[in-house]
Design an enzyme around this catalytic site. Structure first.
Site, short mmCIF file in Angstrom:
data_model
loop_
_atom_site.label_atom_id
_atom_site.label_comp_id
_atom_site.label_asym_id
_atom_site.label_seq_id
_atom_site.Cartn_x
_atom_site.Cartn_y
_atom_site.Cartn_z
N HIS A 84 0.82 -1.21 -0.10
CA HIS A 84 -0.08 0.07 -0.08
C HIS A 84 1.03 1.17 -0.22
O HIS A 84 2.02 1.23 0.62
CB HIS A 84 -0.92 0.07 1.37
CG HIS A 84 -2.14 -0.88 0.88
ND1 HIS A 84 -2.31 -1.70 0.09
CD2 HIS A 84 -3.23 -0.66 1.80
CE1 HIS A 84 -3.53 -2.40 0.11
NE2 HIS A 84 -4.17 -1.66 0.98
N ARG A 103 -8.10 -8.68 -5.50
CA ARG A 103 -9.07 -8.05 -4.57
C ARG A 103 -9.92 -6.98 -5.52
O ARG A 103 -9.16 -6.29 -6.35
CB ARG A 103 -8.42 -7.08 -3.30
CG ARG A 103 -9.58 -6.42 -2.44
CD ARG A 103 -9.02 -5.77 -1.28
NE ARG A 103 -8.07 -4.72 -1.62
CZ ARG A 103 -8.43 -3.42 -0.71
NH1 ARG A 103 -9.32 -3.39 0.44
NH2 ARG A 103 -7.68 -2.44 -1.04
N GLU A 127 -15.19 -4.39 6.23
CA GLU A 127 -14.57 -2.93 6.73
C GLU A 127 -15.27 -1.91 7.05
O GLU A 127 -14.68 -0.97 7.40
CB GLU A 127 -13.79 -2.78 5.20
CG GLU A 127 -14.48 -2.66 4.31
CD GLU A 127 -13.69 -2.34 2.95
OE1 GLU A 127 -12.47 -1.82 3.05
OE2 GLU A 127 -14.11 -2.75 1.84
N ASP A 147 -10.93 1.03 7.60
CA ASP A 147 -12.22 1.68 7.25
C ASP A 147 -13.32 1.75 8.28
O ASP A 147 -13.90 2.52 8.61
CB ASP A 147 -12.81 1.18 5.92
CG ASP A 147 -12.05 1.56 4.74
OD1 ASP A 147 -12.19 2.77 4.37
OD2 ASP A 147 -11.24 0.85 4.19
N ARG A 156 -4.60 -5.42 8.82
CA ARG A 156 -4.01 -4.19 9.64
C ARG A 156 -3.09 -3.41 8.90
O ARG A 156 -2.39 -3.54 7.94
CB ARG A 156 -3.08 -4.76 11.05
CG ARG A 156 -3.83 -5.61 11.76
CD ARG A 156 -3.19 -6.16 12.85
NE ARG A 156 -3.81 -6.94 14.06
CZ ARG A 156 -4.52 -6.27 15.02
NH1 ARG A 156 -4.37 -5.08 15.17
NH2 ARG A 156 -5.01 -6.93 15.92
N ARG A 169 -9.43 7.61 1.17
CA ARG A 169 -8.97 6.55 1.73
C ARG A 169 -8.18 6.26 3.01
O ARG A 169 -8.06 7.45 3.46
CB ARG A 169 -7.96 5.79 0.82
CG ARG A 169 -8.42 5.23 -0.47
CD ARG A 169 -7.38 4.32 -1.45
NE ARG A 169 -8.20 3.73 -2.51
CZ ARG A 169 -8.98 2.83 -2.60
NH1 ARG A 169 -8.86 1.91 -1.43
NH2 ARG A 169 -9.40 2.03 -3.66
#
Length: 976
Positions: A207, A485, A598, A639, A677, A808
């Site tokens: 990420h 995903r 989430e 989230d 996480r 995000r």
């Protein structure tokens, strides 16, 4: 002198001391449970009185690596050498101006008064844009150097303990875990059985949270390795000079390296970065750590780990996560899977070549001799590029004969995937020599392993060959398996396109019951749902092309199919149905489907989702037949916290895992949780050992799947010693969590948590979602709008256009961290605690903290984040950037912050934040000498950028802003 006072005397205030690692994974080597070492004679710091000469000699040998002094020495050396580098580039006057700011900040951190802070502000505001860049670069690099010095020191301390030269407790080791388990009534046989069956799967997500460029990280790692070499007793003076030269060279290169990423990385770039970390440290750390496990098992009378055990496996999202990332296309996934195969084959080629040279024995079992007879008679041509045995393998050396054939296969695999990557013509069928699956590599290794043991060569078998067997078990043929995903709505669009084309109506307009019924019928039918040559566009086309790639690659290269924003049972069933359409008659290769829960609503509805799925006979049959009776569920920490605040997220996650476990047990399904996480507390991060041990009862069951994101990848695996420690931490935590169990939540605790969750969520949402001033304040006071300049990830900051709700979780946390307010982590907590106090139930919270590890972990993490906050710095951002009419709102938020700090201190019974973790407390305080000037510089850079009002910006000014964000991220030790 007591111990803490003694350490203060050893620590000059302006000199770096003990810098804590990232908050997600703090390994304190100072004392057990982070408590200060007592000044009593028995603590190991001083030899006890009235002891014999032999005993005194033993104490002299203890603590050969002091708690502080080597770290101080390293930071001092790095700072002085770096200052010399900067002076050479800027002149002594330029350096002196930077050092003056550091002195001002030291005065500010010592007293927290206005005068020194004003000096920092005045000095920074007078700087030109070019000078601002130099200021930011200096403090940014010093933050990174301090952090790498701490990494080195932790590794040194761990190694000293392993040599028996440290009096400090070394937590989380296998020896410690086994001793603890035995003391609680577990037999060595029970420990061995549990350890042999458990698996930790670490999914590297890449990420966009790694602020440092790879070019900088490589130089930091070179410095770290040099510092470790410096402490070796056998180092010669000449070698020490070479080490110094290496450090100086890296520091000079760092200062002259552009810290700013000029282009955004592609998903392929992110995948390569993931592989590089695994290649550099994890590839060796896995077999080395399993050897350490074997050694600890031997101490309790148990054999080594079974050869078919799989204590570690690895996954990745780089190149597979397309949720909100338009740059991850079907071809991207195919390309990354090919890269993974190619790079892994190259690693195996090196290992096989090494074995071919070392396994020179002439003696073999009948099994191996017979196996060799089955090898193809026609072998490849002589290959002059090979290092050893390039033209001939002695026929009476059976191990080399087999390894020679394996070398041909691995080399053919390298060439095949290289040709594929380069776009060269490929044969219609994959050549027979190319390795297709893990078994083709593992089987001959096991034949050789058994042969060596049968012929009394066990010591040889248990060397490099055993290490390679364990690598094959952990990494397979692709190092990592890619997860796929995608957001649930995309699958709805794909199914809607299909149903409208075949005349069944509009799937998107159906209610949930009709969708489930339709999908159930599709699962029970042998007829295909998807017609050939069906036209598709947009999202539907992308989904269908992705499913085609999934069917092509299969489970050898891919892991789970994760559905983000999954709210209903039909969201899960839809992916199973769509996968089956491309799998053909053999559905054994469809990926397991993991709903990602989430949001607070999704967590609260999870029981209904699972119950509907498990009551559905067709879906239940798929789980049993295709997924080995395992249902994976991903729980999202980011989230859910952004949606309802930290307490609500924390509690809803706990209850959801409890409830889903009960439903799965009722239906005889094995439930596996995948923990999504982040790196920060606001996104579910924190010390992993504590996090694992505080999970709800019966929710791990020998298998832990967890994401490791962005900058956390480097913090966990950047150096070999860190990689070993990370593997150890996860291993012992999972073992103890399963064997010791978790503390059950008492009824009064549950009542208190429900109350706190409701009150905190109401307060959080009243500000974040309903307060009309909030969005404007957020966007003016934080660098949220400027984060995209950093180019730290391929994915856009937002899922779609809109307000804070579309932002995000990563940039959401990042922005508040930059200004040192950390609002998403604590907002609502103070209000909830105050409410319980008004209800006369505050003692219940204090009791929870004392006796319930789940809440002890919660408040300790909150304390750590609050200790990083700085009200004065936040106020400076307000004064510099926020319009007059919004400043009262900033005051209100800081008042809430102060109230939260006061109440958290009362819960933890501390005078100051982190008094119960003095090493962390000191670390945070020390790092501030590098961070606060960066906050001032950032606010000034933002002011100048915004003053341009969209006009052309000076490149130096943009660079200063970007580097300041990197510096604060390095100093806070979290990016998002």
């Amino acid at each position: 002198l007591n111990c803490r006072r003694r350490r203060q005397l050893l620590l000059p205030p302006i000199m770096s001391a003990h810098f804590a690692p990232a908050e997600h994974n703090v390994f304190y080597d100072s004392d057990t449970a982070g408590t200060p070492i007592s000044s009593s004679p028995a603590n190991g710091l001083f030899p006890p009185p009235n002891r014999s000469l032999a005993e005194l000699s033993r104490f002299a040998r203890l603590d050969t690596v002091d708690f502080l002094s080597p770290l101080q020495e390293d930071v001092h050396t790095l700072r002085e050498e770096f200052n010399a580098t900067v002076a050479a580039a800027l002149g002594q006057e330029g350096l002196d101006r930077l050092l003056a700011i550091r002195v001002y900040n030291h005065d500010y951190e010592a007293r927290h008064t206005d005068a020194p802070f004003a000096k920092i502000v005045d000095t920074v505001s007078e700087m030109s844009n070019e000078e601002l860049v130099k200021l930011c670069s200096y403090f940014s690099n010093m933050c990174s150097l301090a952090n790498i010095a701490d990494d080195v020191h932790r590794i040194r301390r761990a190694r000293a303990y392993q040599r028996g030269e440290s009096s400090s407790a070394y937590r989380h080791s296998c020896d410690e875990a086994f001793t603890d388990l035995k003391s609680k009534g577990h037999t060595p046989e029970q420990i061995y059985e549990a350890l042999s069956k458990q698996t930790v799967e670490m999914v590297l997500t890449q990420h966009p949270t790694q602020a440092l460029r790879r070019s900088i990280l490589d130089k930091l790692h070179t410095i770290a390795k040099a510092l470790l070499k410096k402490t070796t007793e056998t180092t010669t003076p000449l070698e020490l000079e070479e080490i110094k030269r290496e450090i100086r060279g890296s520091l000079v290169a760092m200062w002259h390296t552009d810290e700013v990423r000029r282009t955004k990385p592609t998903p392929e770039d992110e995948a390569r970065n993931t592989l590089q970390v695994l290649e550099e440290t994890v590839w060796d750390a896995v077999p080395h750590y399993i050897r350490a496990m074997d050694t600890s098992l031997a101490k309790i009378g148990m054999p080594r780990m079974p050869l078919d055990s799989q204590p570690f496996v690895f996954g990745s999202w780089a190149g597979g996560d397309r949720d909100g990332n338009p740059f991850v296309l079907p071809e991207t996934t195919r390309q990354v899977a090919t890269i993974n195969r190619f790079r892994t084959a190259k690693l195996y080629l090196e290992e096989v070549a090494h074995l071919m040279f070392s396994l020179s024995s002439m003696y073999a079992s009948d099994e191996l001799l017979e196996y060799n007879k089955q090898l193809p008679k026609e072998r490849g041509e002589k290959n002059i590029i090979l290092r050893e045995f390039w033209n001939h393998v002695p026929p009476k050396e059976p191990y080399r004969l087999l390894l020679g054939y394996l070398r041909e296969r691995v080399l053919a695999t390298v060439h095949y995937y290289e040709d594929k990557l380069l776009g060269r013509p490929l044969p219609e069928e994959v050549p027979e020599l190319v390795l297709k699956n893990r078994k083709e590599l593992m089987e001959p290794m096991m034949v050789m392993y058994r042969s060596l043991h049968e012929t009394h060569q066990g010591e040889v078998a248990d060397g490099a060959l055993l290490d390679l067997i364990r690598r094959i078990s952990a990494f397979g043929l692709s190092l990592v398996k890619l997860d796929i995903r995608q957001e649930a709505g995309w699958h709805t669009e794909a199914l809607n396109t299909i149903t409208e084309f075949i005349g069944d109506g509009s799937y998107a307009e159906w209610d949930e019951d009709k969708r489930v019924a339709y999908l159930t019928k599709a699962l029970s039918s042998k007829r295909p749902l998807l017609p050939k040559r069906m036209p598709a566009e947009g999202k539907a086309k992308t989904v269908l092309e992705t499913l085609e790639v999934i069917a092509e690659l299969g489970k050898q290269d891919l892991g789970a199919y994760v559905i983000s924003m999954c709210m209903t049972p039909s969201d899960v069933m839809a992916v199973v149905v769509l996968q089956r359409e491309f799998a053909g008659p053999d559905t054994s290769d469809i990926l397991r489907v993991a709903p990602l829960l989430e949001t607070v609503d999704a967590l609260q509805g999870c029981v209904n989702t699972l119950r509907v799925l498990f009551e559905n006979k067709e879906y239940r049959a798929v789980v049993s037949r295709e997924f080995d009776n395992v249902q994976e569920v991903m729980v999202g920490y980011s989230d859910s916290a952004k949606d309802g605040g930290r307490i609500t997220s924390y509690w809803e996650l706990y209850k959801a895992q409890e409830s889903m476990t009960k439903v799965a047990t009722e239906f005889g399904v094995k439930l596996r949780f995948f923990h999504g996480r982040g790196g920060t507390v606001g996104r579910g991060g924190g010390p992993q050992h504590v996090a694992i041990l505080s999970q709800p009862p019966n929710t791990i069951n020998g298998y832990l799947r967890v994401t490791i994101q962005g900058e956390v990848i480097q913090q966990d695996f950047g150096l070999p010693g860190l990689a070993m420690k990370t593997l150890e931490t996860y291993t012992t935590a999972v073992l103890k969590a399963d064997m010791l169990g978790s503390v059950e939540a008492e009824d009064q605790w549950r009542e208190a948590m429900e109350r706190m969750s409701v009150v905190s969520c109401d307060k959080y949402r009243s500000i974040v979602h309903k307060e009309p001033r909030f969005v404007d304040y957020f966007r003016t006071v934080t660098p949220e709008g400027e984060l995209g300049l950093m180019n730290i990830g391929s994915r856009p900051q937002k899922r779609k256009a809109g307000g804070v709700e579309t932002l995000r979780a990563i940039p959401w946390i990042f922005a508040w961290t930059q200004i040192r307010l950390h609002l998403p982590v604590w907002l609502g907590i103070g209000t909830a605690l105050e409410d319980l106090k008004d209800q006369g139930k505050f003692d219940v919270v204090k009791d929870m903290y004392q006796r319930w590890p789940y809440m002890q972990s919660f408040f300790d993490l909150i304390s750590m984040v609050l200790a990083k906050a700085d009200e004065h710095v936040c106020e400076h951002y307000d004064k510099t950037l926020v319009p007059e009419d919004l400043r009262p709102f900033g005051v209100e938020l800081r008042q809430l912050l102060n109230k939260t700090v006061t109440l958290v201190l009362e819960v933890t019974d501390c005078k100051n934040l982190m008094d119960n973790e003095p090493a962390t407390q000191r670390s945070i305080t020390t790092r501030k000498q590098w961070v606060t000037p960066m906050n001032v510089a950032q606010a000034e850079a933002m002011r100048r950028v915004r003053a341009a009002d969209g006009g052309e910006l000076d490149g130096n000014l943009v660079d200063a802003l970007i580097i300041s964000m990197k510096a604060i991220a390095a100093g806070m030790q979290n990016t998002g």
